[in-house]
Design a protein around this motif. Structure first.
Motif, short mmCIF file in Angstrom:
data_model
loop_
_atom_site.label_atom_id
_atom_site.label_comp_id
_atom_site.label_asym_id
_atom_site.label_seq_id
_atom_site.Cartn_x
_atom_site.Cartn_y
_atom_site.Cartn_z
N LYS A 84 -1.65 33.37 -7.00
CA LYS A 84 -1.90 32.24 -7.49
C LYS A 84 -2.12 31.18 -6.72
N VAL A 85 -3.29 30.23 -6.75
CA VAL A 85 -3.45 29.31 -5.85
C VAL A 85 -3.35 27.91 -7.03
N GLY A 86 -2.82 26.89 -7.20
CA GLY A 86 -3.38 26.16 -8.68
C GLY A 86 -3.39 27.16 -9.97
N GLU A 87 -5.04 26.63 -10.39
CA GLU A 87 -5.27 28.05 -11.35
C GLU A 87 -5.84 28.77 -11.08
N GLU A 88 -7.20 28.99 -10.02
CA GLU A 88 -7.18 29.86 -8.99
C GLU A 88 -6.65 31.21 -8.97
N GLU A 89 -7.11 32.00 -8.86
CA GLU A 89 -6.54 33.43 -8.52
C GLU A 89 -7.54 34.26 -7.41
N TYR A 90 -6.46 35.36 -7.00
CA TYR A 90 -7.07 35.35 -6.07
C TYR A 90 -6.27 37.06 -5.56
N GLN A 91 -6.68 38.00 -4.80
CA GLN A 91 -5.72 38.99 -4.64
C GLN A 91 -6.08 39.79 -3.40
N LEU A 92 -5.02 40.23 -2.90
CA LEU A 92 -5.52 40.49 -1.15
C LEU A 92 -5.38 42.73 -1.54
N PHE A 93 -6.34 43.12 -0.80
CA PHE A 93 -6.55 44.57 -0.59
C PHE A 93 -6.30 45.04 0.49
N ARG A 94 -5.62 46.04 0.91
CA ARG A 94 -6.61 46.76 1.73
C ARG A 94 -7.51 46.97 2.08
#
Length: 104
Positions: A84-94
């Protein structure tokens, strides 16, 4: 639990990891009706923001990644490591977890 980072530019995936941001579903219909947040489902489509250099094979060779930054991909509904960066959500996948690449 999501990891919190100050800037998404400071996050560099390692090995065969891919940083993606899911595409948000439309909250408004074609006729202009706004849908409540509870009825809007999360899409499996995501945009690749950053890609690691690739995993190492048993003989020491770098395995090339199947996606690059800017690609549109399909990711699993569940899984990945949330960031999570501020209000934005990201994901790490293989790289191997990515289901498909969307070509236009």
């Amino acid at each position: 639990m999501a990891t919190t980072v100050r800037s998404i530019k400071s996050l560099v995936p390692l090995l065969d990891r891919v940083l993606v941001q899911r595409v948000k579903a439309e909250a408004k219909t074609a006729s202009g009706i706004f849908l409540p947040e509870s009825s809007v489902k999360e899409l499996n489509e995501a945009k690749v923001l950053a890609v690691g250099p690739g995993a190492m094979s048993k003989d020491g060779q770098r395995v090339p990644m199947s996606v690059t930054s800017g690609d549109r991909v399909l990711v699993p509904q569940f899984g990945g490591s949330p960031v999570k960066v501020g209000e934005e959500e990201y994901q790490l996948f293989r790289d191997s977890d990515i289901l498909a690449k969307i070509n236009e």
